[in-house]
Design a protein around this motif. Sequence first.
Motif, PDB file in Angstrom:
ATOM      1  N   LYS A 237      17.847  52.754  24.251  1.00  0.00           N
ATOM      2  CA  LYS A 237      16.247  52.791  24.333  1.00  0.00           C
ATOM      3  C   LYS A 237      15.717  53.406  25.678  1.00  0.00           C
ATOM      4  O   LYS A 237      16.277  53.413  26.697  1.00  0.00           O
ATOM      5  CB  LYS A 237      15.693  51.402  24.250  1.00  0.00           C
ATOM      6  CG  LYS A 237      15.772  50.797  23.053  1.00  0.00           C
ATOM      7  CD  LYS A 237      15.274  49.233  23.346  1.00  0.00           C
ATOM      8  CE  LYS A 237      15.644  48.548  22.098  1.00  0.00           C
ATOM      9  NZ  LYS A 237      15.055  47.165  22.236  1.00  0.00           N
TER      10      LYS A 237
ATOM     11  N   ASP B 247      12.952  52.977  27.371  1.00  0.00           N
ATOM     12  CA  ASP B 247      12.627  52.208  28.590  1.00  0.00           C
ATOM     13  C   ASP B 247      13.679  51.783  29.418  1.00  0.00           C
ATOM     14  O   ASP B 247      13.561  51.688  30.755  1.00  0.00           O
ATOM     15  CB  ASP B 247      11.850  50.946  27.756  1.00  0.00           C
ATOM     16  CG  ASP B 247      10.537  51.603  26.935  1.00  0.00           C
ATOM     17  OD1 ASP B 247       9.967  52.479  27.172  1.00  0.00           O
ATOM     18  OD2 ASP B 247       9.988  50.603  26.224  1.00  0.00           O
ATOM     19  N   THR B 248      14.843  51.161  28.717  1.00  0.00           N
ATOM     20  CA  THR B 248      15.903  50.778  29.292  1.00  0.00           C
ATOM     21  C   THR B 248      16.701  51.672  30.233  1.00  0.00           C
ATOM     22  O   THR B 248      16.832  51.737  31.470  1.00  0.00           O
ATOM     23  CB  THR B 248      16.970  49.952  28.404  1.00  0.00           C
ATOM     24  OG1 THR B 248      16.298  49.306  27.480  1.00  0.00           O
ATOM     25  CG2 THR B 248      18.060  49.217  29.215  1.00  0.00           C
TER      26      THR B 248
ATOM     27  N   LYS C  65      15.044  40.621  39.037  1.00  0.00           N
ATOM     28  CA  LYS C  65      14.869  39.140  38.535  1.00  0.00           C
ATOM     29  C   LYS C  65      13.695  38.623  38.831  1.00  0.00           C
ATOM     30  O   LYS C  65      13.035  37.894  37.991  1.00  0.00           O
ATOM     31  CB  LYS C  65      16.143  38.520  39.110  1.00  0.00           C
ATOM     32  CG  LYS C  65      16.375  37.236  38.127  1.00  0.00           C
ATOM     33  CD  LYS C  65      17.745  36.526  38.681  1.00  0.00           C
ATOM     34  CE  LYS C  65      18.139  35.469  37.892  1.00  0.00           C
ATOM     35  NZ  LYS C  65      19.414  34.741  38.319  1.00  0.00           N
TER      36      LYS C  65
ATOM     37  N   MET D 192      10.739  41.860  37.618  1.00  0.00           N
ATOM     38  CA  MET D 192      10.455  42.553  36.613  1.00  0.00           C
ATOM     39  C   MET D 192      11.553  41.880  35.562  1.00  0.00           C
ATOM     40  O   MET D 192      12.483  42.570  35.355  1.00  0.00           O
ATOM     41  CB  MET D 192      10.889  43.900  36.589  1.00  0.00           C
ATOM     42  CG  MET D 192       9.871  44.752  37.407  1.00  0.00           C
ATOM     43  SD  MET D 192      10.283  46.453  37.806  1.00  0.00           S
ATOM     44  CE  MET D 192       9.135  47.301  38.772  1.00  0.00           C
ATOM     45  N   PRO D 193      11.286  40.678  35.029  1.00  0.00           N
ATOM     46  CA  PRO D 193      12.354  40.051  34.469  1.00  0.00           C
ATOM     47  C   PRO D 193      12.635  40.607  33.161  1.00  0.00           C
ATOM     48  O   PRO D 193      13.820  40.584  32.617  1.00  0.00           O
ATOM     49  CB  PRO D 193      11.810  38.560  34.182  1.00  0.00           C
ATOM     50  CG  PRO D 193      10.252  38.764  34.559  1.00  0.00           C
ATOM     51  CD  PRO D 193      10.089  39.765  35.493  1.00  0.00           C
ATOM     52  N   ALA D 194      11.829  41.242  32.599  1.00  0.00           N
ATOM     53  CA  ALA D 194      12.205  41.795  31.077  1.00  0.00           C
ATOM     54  C   ALA D 194      13.033  43.185  31.444  1.00  0.00           C
ATOM     55  O   ALA D 194      14.127  43.223  30.668  1.00  0.00           O
ATOM     56  CB  ALA D 194      10.619  42.483  30.442  1.00  0.00           C
ATOM     57  N   LEU D 195      12.660  43.804  32.207  1.00  0.00           N
ATOM     58  CA  LEU D 195      13.645  44.792  32.752  1.00  0.00           C
ATOM     59  C   LEU D 195      15.057  44.453  32.975  1.00  0.00           C
ATOM     60  O   LEU D 195      16.021  44.886  32.601  1.00  0.00           O
ATOM     61  CB  LEU D 195      13.110  45.919  33.616  1.00  0.00           C
ATOM     62  CG  LEU D 195      14.088  47.027  34.082  1.00  0.00           C
ATOM     63  CD1 LEU D 195      14.399  47.892  33.131  1.00  0.00           C
ATOM     64  CD2 LEU D 195      13.420  47.797  35.301  1.00  0.00           C
ATOM     65  N   TYR D 196      15.008  43.380  33.864  1.00  0.00           N
ATOM     66  CA  TYR D 196      16.291  42.678  34.311  1.00  0.00           C
ATOM     67  C   TYR D 196      17.268  42.345  33.160  1.00  0.00           C
ATOM     68  O   TYR D 196      18.276  42.317  32.989  1.00  0.00           O
ATOM     69  CB  TYR D 196      15.959  41.474  35.123  1.00  0.00           C
ATOM     70  CG  TYR D 196      17.169  40.659  35.393  1.00  0.00           C
ATOM     71  CD1 TYR D 196      18.156  41.144  36.454  1.00  0.00           C
ATOM     72  CD2 TYR D 196      17.457  39.447  34.903  1.00  0.00           C
ATOM     73  CE1 TYR D 196      19.137  40.365  36.765  1.00  0.00           C
ATOM     74  CE2 TYR D 196      18.552  38.648  35.194  1.00  0.00           C
ATOM     75  CZ  TYR D 196      19.495  39.176  36.237  1.00  0.00           C
ATOM     76  OH  TYR D 196      20.484  38.466  36.834  1.00  0.00           O
ATOM     77  N   GLN D 197      16.503  41.561  32.006  1.00  0.00           N
ATOM     78  CA  GLN D 197      17.158  41.145  30.976  1.00  0.00           C
ATOM     79  C   GLN D 197      17.575  42.309  30.076  1.00  0.00           C
ATOM     80  O   GLN D 197      18.610  42.178  29.543  1.00  0.00           O
ATOM     81  CB  GLN D 197      16.305  40.297  30.051  1.00  0.00           C
ATOM     82  CG  GLN D 197      15.984  38.931  30.609  1.00  0.00           C
ATOM     83  CD  GLN D 197      16.959  38.068  30.873  1.00  0.00           C
ATOM     84  OE1 GLN D 197      17.917  38.101  30.026  1.00  0.00           O
ATOM     85  NE2 GLN D 197      17.175  37.253  31.830  1.00  0.00           N
ATOM     86  N   SER D 198      16.881  43.475  29.968  1.00  0.00           N
ATOM     87  CA  SER D 198      17.387  44.441  29.205  1.00  0.00           C
ATOM     88  C   SER D 198      18.521  45.444  29.679  1.00  0.00           C
ATOM     89  O   SER D 198      19.244  45.944  28.952  1.00  0.00           O
ATOM     90  CB  SER D 198      16.126  45.708  28.995  1.00  0.00           C
ATOM     91  OG  SER D 198      15.570  46.145  30.229  1.00  0.00           O
TER      92      SER D 198
END
Length: 192
Positions: free
Chosen positions: A35, A37-38, A94, A97-103
């Motif tokens: 993706k 974004d990732t 973490k 930006m937790p969403a980016l960290y997870q992705s």
Amino acid sequence: MVKELLVILVASSLVNNVVLSQFLGLCPFLGVSKKTDTATGMGVAVIFVITLASAVAGAIYQYILEPLDLKYLQTIVFILVIAALVQFVEMFLKKFMPALYQSLGVYLPLITTNCAVLGVALTNVQKEYGILTGIVNGFATAAGFTVSIVILAGIREKLKYNDIPESFQGMPIVLVTAGLMAIAFCGFSGLL
């Protein structure tokens, strides 16, 4: 001096692209490019780590390892610097930006073992770049990595809507695409 820095900027980002010309950093290049974004997030993290690692490693080499005649420790020291910087980036992402960290998942800690990061630090020493020149080289290399991974991610997003033969689905078509990108980037070799 400015002309030399511009040449390094263009050469490191396009002509000698770390992924498509030197084939370093292929693990995150192929793994995180699903993706855009990732891929962009990974690219920004790599830009931060490589640029800062170039500055810190260059300073340590120039002011500690070289005067004390400990040049043989450069690889170990550079790995430790890179590992510390990646831990800093991981903690920052973490928390903020937790969403980016997870992705990014497992690929974020893999920046520590990304051979492109260590390769830039060692190239700066090998080419006898000063700290400023090394930082520019590091930034340009990371920017080239980011451009490559974002382009591949964009192509992979479009490939989902194409009718691809079964034997080419998945990683085979990604490798073919990356190979074609490498051939396309060879066109930049006439710039310098």
